[in-house]
Design a protein around this motif. Structure first.
Motif, PDB file in Angstrom:
ATOM      1  N   VAL A  39       0.820  -1.216   0.000  1.00 43.98           N
ATOM      2  CA  VAL A  39       0.000   0.000   0.000  1.00 43.98           C
ATOM      3  C   VAL A  39       0.856   1.269   0.000  1.00 43.98           C
ATOM      4  O   VAL A  39       0.734   2.119  -0.868  1.00 43.98           O
ATOM      5  N   GLY A  40       1.732   1.417   0.992  1.00 44.34           N
ATOM      6  CA  GLY A  40       2.550   2.633   1.100  1.00 44.34           C
ATOM      7  C   GLY A  40       4.007   2.341   0.813  1.00 44.34           C
ATOM      8  O   GLY A  40       4.428   1.166   0.739  1.00 44.34           O
ATOM      9  N   GLY A  41       4.799   3.408   0.683  1.00 44.89           N
ATOM     10  CA  GLY A  41       6.212   3.263   0.383  1.00 44.89           C
ATOM     11  C   GLY A  41       6.963   2.491   1.453  1.00 44.89           C
ATOM     12  O   GLY A  41       7.685   1.528   1.162  1.00 44.89           O
ATOM     13  N   ALA A  42       6.776   2.899   2.707  1.00 45.01           N
ATOM     14  CA  ALA A  42       7.530   2.258   3.798  1.00 45.01           C
ATOM     15  C   ALA A  42       7.178   0.771   3.896  1.00 45.01           C
ATOM     16  O   ALA A  42       8.036  -0.065   4.201  1.00 45.01           O
ATOM     17  N   GLN A  43       5.910   0.444   3.600  1.00 46.35           N
ATOM     18  CA  GLN A  43       5.521  -0.980   3.645  1.00 46.35           C
ATOM     19  C   GLN A  43       6.230  -1.782   2.555  1.00 46.35           C
ATOM     20  O   GLN A  43       6.619  -2.935   2.786  1.00 46.35           O
ATOM     21  N   GLY A  78      19.958   9.389   3.483  1.00 56.59           N
ATOM     22  CA  GLY A  78      18.935   8.576   2.827  1.00 56.59           C
ATOM     23  C   GLY A  78      17.642   8.568   3.631  1.00 56.59           C
ATOM     24  O   GLY A  78      17.660   8.695   4.861  1.00 56.59           O
ATOM     25  N   TYR A  79      16.518   8.426   2.932  1.00 58.51           N
ATOM     26  CA  TYR A  79      15.216   8.366   3.600  1.00 58.51           C
ATOM     27  C   TYR A  79      14.424   7.221   2.987  1.00 58.51           C
ATOM     28  O   TYR A  79      14.248   7.165   1.766  1.00 58.51           O
ATOM     29  N   HIS A  80      13.947   6.303   3.844  1.00 66.54           N
ATOM     30  CA  HIS A  80      13.200   5.157   3.319  1.00 66.54           C
ATOM     31  C   HIS A  80      11.857   4.964   4.017  1.00 66.54           C
ATOM     32  O   HIS A  80      11.227   3.927   3.855  1.00 66.54           O
ATOM     33  N   GLY A  81      11.431   5.933   4.834  1.00 68.63           N
ATOM     34  CA  GLY A  81      10.118   5.838   5.466  1.00 68.63           C
ATOM     35  C   GLY A  81      10.224   5.798   6.980  1.00 68.63           C
ATOM     36  O   GLY A  81      11.325   5.727   7.541  1.00 68.63           O
ATOM     37  N   ARG A  82       9.035   5.815   7.644  1.00 66.65           N
ATOM     38  CA  ARG A  82       9.053   5.968   9.105  1.00 66.65           C
ATOM     39  C   ARG A  82       8.401   4.838   9.878  1.00 66.65           C
ATOM     40  O   ARG A  82       8.100   4.989  11.053  1.00 66.65           O
ATOM     41  N   ILE A 131      19.722   2.031  -1.602  1.00 64.30           N
ATOM     42  CA  ILE A 131      20.184   3.283  -2.201  1.00 64.30           C
ATOM     43  C   ILE A 131      19.007   4.106  -2.753  1.00 64.30           C
ATOM     44  O   ILE A 131      17.949   3.561  -3.071  1.00 64.30           O
ATOM     45  N   GLU A 132      19.228   5.391  -2.861  1.00 62.38           N
ATOM     46  CA  GLU A 132      18.409   6.242  -3.732  1.00 62.38           C
ATOM     47  C   GLU A 132      19.422   6.792  -4.737  1.00 62.38           C
ATOM     48  O   GLU A 132      20.432   7.371  -4.321  1.00 62.38           O
ATOM     49  N   VAL A 133      19.157   6.640  -6.001  1.00 59.50           N
ATOM     50  CA  VAL A 133      20.124   7.096  -7.016  1.00 59.50           C
ATOM     51  C   VAL A 133      20.283   8.617  -6.932  1.00 59.50           C
ATOM     52  O   VAL A 133      21.389   9.157  -7.051  1.00 59.50           O
ATOM     53  N   GLY A 190      16.355  11.952  -2.239  1.00 62.48           N
ATOM     54  CA  GLY A 190      15.153  12.788  -2.238  1.00 62.48           C
ATOM     55  C   GLY A 190      15.130  13.733  -1.049  1.00 62.48           C
ATOM     56  O   GLY A 190      15.543  14.897  -1.141  1.00 62.48           O
ATOM     57  N   THR A 191      14.693  13.210   0.094  1.00 64.24           N
ATOM     58  CA  THR A 191      14.640  14.025   1.313  1.00 64.24           C
ATOM     59  C   THR A 191      16.024  14.586   1.639  1.00 64.24           C
ATOM     60  O   THR A 191      16.145  15.668   2.218  1.00 64.24           O
ATOM     61  N   GLY A 192      17.060  13.885   1.254  1.00 64.45           N
ATOM     62  CA  GLY A 192      18.435  14.326   1.500  1.00 64.45           C
ATOM     63  C   GLY A 192      18.806  15.587   0.736  1.00 64.45           C
ATOM     64  O   GLY A 192      19.892  16.141   0.932  1.00 64.45           O
ATOM     65  N   ASP A 202      17.165  -0.679  -4.771  1.00 64.62           N
ATOM     66  CA  ASP A 202      17.067   0.678  -5.305  1.00 64.62           C
ATOM     67  C   ASP A 202      15.700   1.257  -4.945  1.00 64.62           C
ATOM     68  O   ASP A 202      14.676   0.785  -5.443  1.00 64.62           O
ATOM     69  N   ASP A 203      15.694   2.242  -4.064  1.00 69.76           N
ATOM     70  CA  ASP A 203      14.447   2.887  -3.638  1.00 69.76           C
ATOM     71  C   ASP A 203      14.086   3.967  -4.654  1.00 69.76           C
ATOM     72  O   ASP A 203      14.704   5.026  -4.699  1.00 69.76           O
ATOM     73  N   GLU A 204      13.072   3.665  -5.474  1.00 71.74           N
ATOM     74  CA  GLU A 204      12.625   4.589  -6.540  1.00 71.74           C
ATOM     75  C   GLU A 204      11.335   5.291  -6.119  1.00 71.74           C
ATOM     76  O   GLU A 204      10.621   5.834  -6.965  1.00 71.74           O
ATOM     77  N   ILE A 205      11.033   5.274  -4.824  1.00 76.15           N
ATOM     78  CA  ILE A 205       9.730   5.786  -4.380  1.00 76.15           C
ATOM     79  C   ILE A 205       9.564   7.264  -4.760  1.00 76.15           C
ATOM     80  O   ILE A 205       8.498   7.678  -5.202  1.00 76.15           O
ATOM     81  N   GLN A 206      10.613   8.048  -4.635  1.00 80.31           N
ATOM     82  CA  GLN A 206      10.488   9.471  -4.969  1.00 80.31           C
ATOM     83  C   GLN A 206      11.016   9.799  -6.367  1.00 80.31           C
ATOM     84  O   GLN A 206      10.531  10.706  -7.020  1.00 80.31           O
ATOM     85  N   MET A 207      12.013   9.054  -6.846  1.00 81.14           N
ATOM     86  CA  MET A 207      12.660   9.423  -8.107  1.00 81.14           C
ATOM     87  C   MET A 207      12.197   8.587  -9.305  1.00 81.14           C
ATOM     88  O   MET A 207      12.608   8.849 -10.429  1.00 81.14           O
ATOM     89  N   GLY A 238       6.382   3.544  -5.294  1.00 83.23           N
ATOM     90  CA  GLY A 238       5.026   3.850  -4.791  1.00 83.23           C
ATOM     91  C   GLY A 238       4.607   5.191  -5.341  1.00 83.23           C
ATOM     92  O   GLY A 238       4.693   5.438  -6.543  1.00 83.23           O
ATOM     93  N   LYS A 239       4.228   6.106  -4.460  1.00 84.99           N
ATOM     94  CA  LYS A 239       3.897   7.492  -4.809  1.00 84.99           C
ATOM     95  C   LYS A 239       3.262   7.656  -6.196  1.00 84.99           C
ATOM     96  O   LYS A 239       2.071   7.459  -6.360  1.00 84.99           O
ATOM     97  N   ALA A 240       4.062   8.048  -7.211  1.00 85.60           N
ATOM     98  CA  ALA A 240       3.525   8.415  -8.530  1.00 85.60           C
ATOM     99  C   ALA A 240       2.985   7.228  -9.318  1.00 85.60           C
ATOM    100  O   ALA A 240       2.414   7.415 -10.394  1.00 85.60           O
TER     101      ALA A 240
HETATM  102  C1  LIG Z   1      12.856   7.616  -1.178  1.00 78.94           C
HETATM  103  C2  LIG Z   1      11.687   7.333  -0.289  1.00 78.94           C
HETATM  104  N1  LIG Z   1      11.558   6.113   0.258  1.00 78.94           N
HETATM  105  C3  LIG Z   1      10.524   5.804   1.061  1.00 78.94           C
HETATM  106  C4  LIG Z   1       9.550   6.733   1.363  1.00 78.94           C
HETATM  107  C5  LIG Z   1       8.418   6.364   2.254  1.00 78.94           C
HETATM  108  O1  LIG Z   1       7.231   6.276   1.508  1.00 78.94           O
HETATM  109  P1  LIG Z   1       5.817   6.455   2.250  1.00 78.94           P
HETATM  110  O2  LIG Z   1       5.801   7.847   2.783  1.00 78.94           O
HETATM  111  O3  LIG Z   1       4.800   6.225   1.161  1.00 78.94           O
HETATM  112  O4  LIG Z   1       5.767   5.429   3.324  1.00 78.94           O
HETATM  113  C6  LIG Z   1       9.651   8.021   0.818  1.00 78.94           C
HETATM  114  C7  LIG Z   1       8.659   9.046   1.144  1.00 78.94           C
HETATM  115  O5  LIG Z   1       8.863  10.232   1.024  1.00 78.94           O
HETATM  116  C8  LIG Z   1      10.756   8.333  -0.023  1.00 78.94           C
HETATM  117  O6  LIG Z   1      10.905   9.531  -0.556  1.00 78.94           O
END
Ligand SMILES: Cc1ncc(COP(=O)(O)O)c(C=O)c1O
Length: 491
Positions: free
Chosen positions: A147-151, A175-179, A257-259, A262-264, A290-295, A319-321
């Protein structure tokens, strides 16, 4: 490239060249009623809503009522040009007609279905995603929805743990991968772990190639990627490093990784960085996630940001887009050898809403739009145009220390007058004042939606709609110029 702050603007012409833009005059009496209603709601929100989400990052949270294209509208029908598009979740613009229609059609057809049964959109979407990875990164695999990115990040972690038997990961500083708890353990910010006890499996964080502020004090022109030399050093022997050459085992299961971070702060690594890193990791049996959630989804001008690196990952997370910010849906793609049914059998991971039919139908339409369009070309061209705007602003404002961009993932680093010392105050003030909506375009009150990221929270991270027009980018130029000029005076 042109700016319009002083010149008179033909509003009808402007609205034609900015799809989704409309200026509506409302009476003072109606405006006062809206203000009163919002104050009452805000007071109620203050009492009944948790403040644990991100709403109260703003000095005064804003209510929005409608959205279209690149614009959000408040209760007084005033437009705000959005240059962040919900952290890159709405790549195809707000209220995109085709995507909305796909959702409406699915509501009338199959609005809900337990995820243990099949529906055709799920299979067709997975097929498009699998083919897209094969086409762009050259690998065969399968898709698993959530459902969500972090999941989805959690699912990737499970897959890595299952395949490697290891629970320790490598990840990047910044790096940011969710909370969620597991995603927080591979996200570098201590602030997200600080109040939540022990994180025994917390990742080992490695400096990202942030060349404007190199953590090793080097210059990108002459460093020979010293940061990678430092990673290589960690694999020399078993006494002070992460690797035992005798057993040929590494301490870590995967590198997340995030290529482009994003949040960084939308940091773009130097060319060749990831290809060399991937080689080191492969030689030591460490998987690449490779975390493509934002990019992902053409934010950087390629479907997957990873395509810029000439290397492939073992697992992609996105996720996201994927649904253009409509019904939540996320997923992982993994190489067949990791996720084949004998390796990742029924029930390995599950969530009630994981492949919800509204999400899959919406995402299927999004993927069709991407497959039919020429986003690689248009996003690259628009990104170059926007980057020139940022360079022009930098030439006028020494407070902009660095600008950079890959496709329509762009950064503007706000500093003191020396163009280097980070100015969080200036970035914060820009964020707040943009949200207050008191800028002016063509004599009309207009707001600006920005987001701030970066190690020092001084980077304006720009992720405009991929459908942004040149006229809208000119408008952004003008509004950013006004905003920076007025915020500098305020500090
Ligand atoms: C690179 C990256 N990974 C993971 C997440 C977490 O996704 P979500 O907020 O949908 O749980 C985000 C959210 O901003 C993100 O930018």
């Amino acid at each position: 490239m042109s700016t319009n702050s002083k010149a008179t603007v033909d509003l009808a012409e402007l609205e034609r060249s900015c799809p989704g833009l409309r200026y509506t005059d409302i009476s003072q009496e109606d405006a006062a009623k809206v203000t009163k209603a919002e104050e009452d709601l805000l007071e109620l929100e203050g009492r009944v809503c948790s403040h644990g989400d991100t709403v109260h990052y703003a000095e005064r949270p804003t209510f929005f009522e409608t959205c279209e294209g690149s614009f959000l509208y408040d209760g007084k029908q005033q437009p705000y040009l959005d240059l962040q598009m919900w952290y890159s979740a709405v790549n195809l613009g707000y209220a995109n007609k085709r995507v909305n229609q796909a959702l409406k059609d699915q509501i009338d057809k199959l609005p809900q279905l337990a995820c243990q049964y099949l529906h055709k959109e799920k299979v067709q979407l997975a097929d498009r995603l699998v083919k897209s990875v094969k086409r762009t990164l050259g690998e065969d695999g399968r898709v698993h929805f959530n459902v969500g990115g972090a999941q989805a990040v959690e699912d990737a972690l499970k897959l890595v743990r299952k395949h490697t038997g290891k629970s320790r990961m490598l990840a990047f500083e910044g790096g940011y991968h969710g909370r969620t708890l597991a995603a927080s353990s591979i996200t570098s910010s201590y602030r997200y772990r600080e109040n939540y006890g022990e994180f025994g499996d917390r990742a080992e964080f490695v400096p990202f190639p942030y060349c404007f502020r190199c953590p090793f004090g080097k210059k990108v022109e002459s460093c020979g990627m010293y940061c990678l030399d430092q990673i290589e050093r960690k694999f020399e022997h078993e006494y002070t490093s992460w690797w035992n050459p005798k057993s040929k085992k590494s301490e870590f299961g995967a590198f997340f990784i995030e290529v482009v971070q994003g949040t960084g702060g939308y940091i773009i690594p130097p060319k060749g960085y990831f290809a060399r890193l991937a080689k080191i990791l492969r030689e030591h049996g460490i998987l690449i996630v490779d975390d493509e959630i934002q990019m992902g989804f053409f934010r950087t001008g390629k479907l997957w940001a990873m395509e810029h690196t000439n290397t492939a990952a073992d697992i992609l997370v996105f996720g996201k887009a994927l649904t253009n910010g409509l019904n939540p849906l996320s997923a992982i793609w993994a190489k067949e050898e990791l996720i084949s049914p004998d390796k990742f059998g029924p029930g390995s991971t599950h969530s009630t809403f994981s492949s919800n039919s509204l999400g899959t139908a919406t995402a299927l339409e999004v993927m069709k739009i991407f497959d039919e369009g020429d986003y690689e070309k248009t996003v690259t061209e628009k990104g170059a145009y926007f980057l020139n705007i940022l360079k022009d602003l930098q030439s006028k404002h020494p407070e902009i220390g660095d600008v950079d961009g890959l496709g329509l993932a762009l950064r503007m680093e706000m500093c003191e007058k020396d163009s280097y010392t980070p100015s969080r105050r200036l970035a914060d003030t820009m964020f707040q004042r943009g949200l207050e909506g008191n800028l002016s375009y063509g004599g009309k009150k207009t707001g600006l939606i920005l987001d701030i990221g970066g190690y020092y929270k001084n980077v304006v991270t720009l992720a405009p709609s991929l459908e942004i027009t040149h006229k809208e980018m000119d408008m952004a130029h003008d509004l950013l110029d006004q905003l920076i000029t007025s915020c500098k005076k305020e500090l």
